[in-house]
Scaffold this active site. Structure first.
Site, PDB file in Angstrom:
ATOM      1  N   GLY A 240      77.480  29.683 -15.010  1.00 62.21           N
ATOM      2  CA  GLY A 240      77.619  31.448 -14.685  1.00 62.21           C
ATOM      3  C   GLY A 240      77.127  31.837 -15.911  1.00 62.21           C
ATOM      4  O   GLY A 240      76.792  31.495 -17.017  1.00 62.21           O
TER       5      GLY A 240
ATOM      6  N   CYS B  56      78.261  23.206 -17.193  1.00 62.73           N
ATOM      7  CA  CYS B  56      77.838  24.428 -18.112  1.00 62.73           C
ATOM      8  C   CYS B  56      78.959  25.492 -18.326  1.00 62.73           C
ATOM      9  O   CYS B  56      79.949  24.906 -19.019  1.00 62.73           O
ATOM     10  CB  CYS B  56      76.534  24.926 -17.628  1.00 62.73           C
ATOM     11  N   TYR B  57      78.873  26.419 -17.750  1.00 64.66           N
ATOM     12  CA  TYR B  57      80.171  27.490 -17.771  1.00 64.66           C
ATOM     13  C   TYR B  57      81.430  26.747 -17.645  1.00 64.66           C
ATOM     14  O   TYR B  57      82.499  26.969 -17.957  1.00 64.66           O
ATOM     15  CB  TYR B  57      79.724  28.608 -16.931  1.00 64.66           C
TER      16      TYR B  57
ATOM     17  N   HIS C 263      72.884  20.697 -16.046  1.00 62.69           N
ATOM     18  CA  HIS C 263      72.943  21.047 -14.591  1.00 62.69           C
ATOM     19  C   HIS C 263      72.294  19.804 -13.542  1.00 62.69           C
ATOM     20  O   HIS C 263      71.105  19.733 -13.558  1.00 62.69           O
ATOM     21  CB  HIS C 263      72.071  22.473 -14.332  1.00 62.69           C
TER      22      HIS C 263
ATOM     23  N   GLU D 277      72.697  19.657 -10.779  1.00 62.37           N
ATOM     24  CA  GLU D 277      72.480  20.132  -9.246  1.00 62.37           C
ATOM     25  C   GLU D 277      70.941  20.563  -9.001  1.00 62.37           C
ATOM     26  O   GLU D 277      70.285  20.684  -8.037  1.00 62.37           O
ATOM     27  CB  GLU D 277      73.147  21.299  -8.597  1.00 62.37           C
TER      28      GLU D 277
ATOM     29  N   ASP E 244      67.852  31.501  14.027  1.00 57.77           N
ATOM     30  CA  ASP E 244      69.098  31.324  13.800  1.00 57.77           C
ATOM     31  C   ASP E 244      69.979  31.730  15.292  1.00 57.77           C
ATOM     32  O   ASP E 244      71.087  30.899  15.536  1.00 57.77           O
ATOM     33  CB  ASP E 244      69.706  32.454  12.943  1.00 57.77           C
TER      34      ASP E 244
ATOM     35  N   LYS F 174      68.782  27.367   6.318  1.00 61.20           N
ATOM     36  CA  LYS F 174      67.888  27.332   7.283  1.00 61.20           C
ATOM     37  C   LYS F 174      67.472  25.873   7.887  1.00 61.20           C
ATOM     38  O   LYS F 174      67.270  25.481   8.790  1.00 61.20           O
ATOM     39  CB  LYS F 174      66.776  28.149   7.063  1.00 61.20           C
TER      40      LYS F 174
END
Ligand SMILES: Nc1ncnc2c1ncn2[C@@H]1O[C@H](COP(=O)(O)OP(=O)(O)OP(=O)(O)O)[C@@H](O)[C@H]1O
Ligand SMILES: O=c1[nH]c(=O)c2[nH+]cn([C@@H]3O[C@H](COP(=O)(O)O)[C@@H](O)[C@H]3O)c2[nH]1
Ligand SMILES: NC(=O)CC[C@H](N)C(=O)O
Ligand SMILES: [Mg+2]
Length: 550
Positions: free
Chosen positions: A74, A101-102, A196, A198, A255, A406
């Site tokens: 964050g 991290c945060y 990170h 991710e 969608d 998506k």
């Protein structure tokens, strides 16, 4: 938003078995990092189900128990007076926690307020050393880093650092600038990493996330699109009941088509799809959508031709925001009228009850902004909004795609038997060509932009480029320009062509066509679309531009 609005609801009485009750779920608490959604993404790639909630989520309000918790990164500093913090109950839940991290700094802060601003910010690549820890005889690499080697390539983005190790924790990784690149409290199963895992810039990040979710949290890897789809169908059936009816707006876009097909699988003809021809659709779109949904997918569809109504309301309106509001409000009025008609018809059918639900094809990226604890950001463009509808009509929302991205929706579409060319379609905005015509909207301008768009897309398909491009379209510029046609002066229209490549539509780059392609398309549009004297290619990225033209 109504409680039953979708599968991230915390489980209301009428919500039979939301996925977090059926699948082992990792809870991701969002501190506002740009990458939080990628954490949920990586988990699902491992077939582990996950849900994201704002970092301020009160645990007492959560009706289910996660298998583990990930605290995201964050932009804040944990020591700042207004910094966000998790509900301290998180640390009493007795489940493994991973702080990124945060999130790492938040764990440390909770265990002794030992975080401060570092002298050096650390952005970009780093190669941490993985440390064995434990007593000397039994030193071992942390379970979080199992299977990983030293000098693994990771991505860092922080300025704060731990001032000292919280009690009970040990160092499990260090880097040149981060003496606490990784920390762990192995008994409590609390882990913190400064990098990170991710992002794709951390190539082995997936291993760290797998070690945490699968080995440490022991989450089962049984979330598959197929299983999710089947469970979702069952859930909708229970939710709607044996007689309940559902109405939904469909556009022919990816969608709403996938959502409609799913709803049809669940409740058959008790689902009523409504498509509005607002007069600013692509050429023959209403006809094509009708054919696809009714003949191809057997969905119960009403096409309401409201083109004259929309066009008369849009007459003389040049301001794009005004156009959007007119279209959005008229959409709402029409759905309300249609719902009343359908309800009236149903009065005489013994098998069907009242219309209680409204289906929306909302996707995860649409939700991220609104559930982030930072709250929605500034309005750049008012997206035409069918969200105002259920409240006005007293309907509850069903949003079965609310957890998906998506490409995941496209995968579900294929699993539902929707042909690949339909699930691969480029998105098309609800306000349609009205926002691709700069200035006032007239039938002549609509004709021109429809014909130009058709040629552009046709050539893109012929060149085999359609699937490499995320979105492509023609737009009509303001003003006129002089051309010469058959020895005559023609004060004609200017068409601009835009094609972009993007993953999330939040940022985008222009697609680069070769000059032969560009000349061919410009030539065809100039020759075949009456009234056009000039064709331009637009190559600005987003930002500073946006994808649509208004
Ligand atoms: N012409 C229309 N008639 C009825 N509903 C519409 C129409 N245009 C848009 N909508 C509604 O607005 C929603 C949002 O539109 P949006 O374009 O984001 O999604 P989509 O059309 O389903 O998919 P895609 O993003 O691929 O175009 C749709 O899911 C649909 O419910
Ligand atoms: O359903 C929609 N209703 C809208 O009002 C709307 N406005 C923009 N878009 C689509 O959103 C994506 C990003 O567009 P912008 O860069 O122009 O904001 C692009 O894919 C746009 O086509 C809309 N879709
Ligand atoms: N990416 C992050 O989570 C950053 C955390 C914190 N703001 C720092 O600068 O250290
Ligand atoms: Mg659309």
């Amino acid at each position: 938003m109504p409680e039953t609005s979708g599968i991230v609801s915390n489980g209301s009485a009428s919500d039979p078995a939301p996925p977090h009750d059926t699948f082992d779920t990792i809870l991701v608490l969002d501190f506002g990092s740009q990458y939080t959604h990628l954490i949920t993404r990586r988990l699902r790639e491992l077939n582990v189900y996950s849900e994201m909630l704002p970092c301020t989520q009160r645990l007492a309000d959560l009706s289910w128990k996660p298998k583990g918790i990930i605290l995201s990164g964050g932009p804040y500093s944990v020591y700042a007076p207004d910094a966000p913090h998790v509900d301290p109950e998180v640390f009493k839940l007795d489940v493994p926690i991973l702080g990124i991290c945060y999130g790492l700094q938040e764990i440390a802060w909770h265990h002794g307020k030992n975080v401060l601003a570092g002298e050096q910010r650390e952005y970009g690549h780093a190669a941490p050393n993985i440390h064995p820890h434990g007593d000397n005889k039994q030193a071992h690499v942390s379970r979080l880093f199992e299977g990983l080697l030293n000098d693994m390539d990771v991505w860092m983005s922080h300025g704060d650092k731990l001032s000292r190790m919280p009690d009970g924790f040990a160092t499990i990784a260090t880097s040149t600038h981060s003496p606490y690149a990784g920390i762990a409290h192995e008994e409590k199963e609390y882990y913190g990493i400064q990098f990170h895992p991710e992002v794709t810039h951390t190539p082995k990040g997936g291993v760290v996330i797998k070690n945490f979710a699968v080995n440490i949290c022991r989450a089962q890897q049984n979330w598959t699109m197929e299983a999710f789809k089947d469970k979702e169908i069952m859930r909708i059936r229970k939710l709607v009941g044996e007689k309940g009816q559902v109405i939904g707006a469909v556009s022919g876009g990816v969608d709403s088509t996938v959502a409609a097909k799913l709803m049809h699988e669940a409740i058959g003809d008790r689902f009523h799809a409504v498509m509005v021809d607002n007069g600013v659709l692509r050429k023959d779109e209403a006809k094509q959508v009708k054919k696809t949904l009714i003949e191809g997918l057997c969905v119960n569809l009403t096409v309401v031709d409201a083109s004259e109504r929309f066009l008369s309301l849009l007459k003389g309106v040049s301001d794009p925001e005004k156009k959007r509001k007119i279209i959005g409000n008229t959409f709402i009025d029409i759905f309300e009228e249609e719902a009343k008609k359908i309800a009236k018809k149903a009065e005489n059918t013994p098998k069907a009850g009242k219309i209680e639900y409204f289906l929306q094809g909302t996707l995860y990226p649409d939700v991220i902004e609104s559930i982030s604890f930072k709250g929605p950001s500034v309005t750049i463009k008012t997206h035409h909004n069918v969200g105002g509808l259920p409240e006005k009509m007293n309907l509850k929302l069903i949003e079965p795609l609310r957890e998906l991205f998506k490409d995941e929706v496209r995968k579900m579409g294929v699993d539902l038997g929707i042909p690949a060319h339909l699930v691969g379609r480029h998105p098309f905005p609800g306000p349609g060509l009205a926002i691709r015509i700069i200035g006032d909207v007239t039938t002549e301008k609509i004709r021109i932009v429809q014909e130009a768009d058709l040629i552009f897309i046709e050539e893109i398909r012929k060149a085999g480029l359609y699937d490499q491009i995320s979105q492509a379209f023609a737009a009509l510029m303001a003003g006129r320009s002089v051309g010469v046609v058959g020895d005559n002066r023609l004060h004609g229209y200017i068409i601009a062509l835009r094609a972009v490549v993007t993953t999330d539509f939040m940022t985008a780059d222009a697609y680069e066509f070769d000059s032969a392609f560009r000349k061919r398309v410009a030539g065809r549009i100039g020759n075949e679309v009456q009234g056009v004297v000039r064709v331009l290619y637009e190559e600005t990225s987003k930002p500073p531009s946006t994808i649509e033209f208004e």
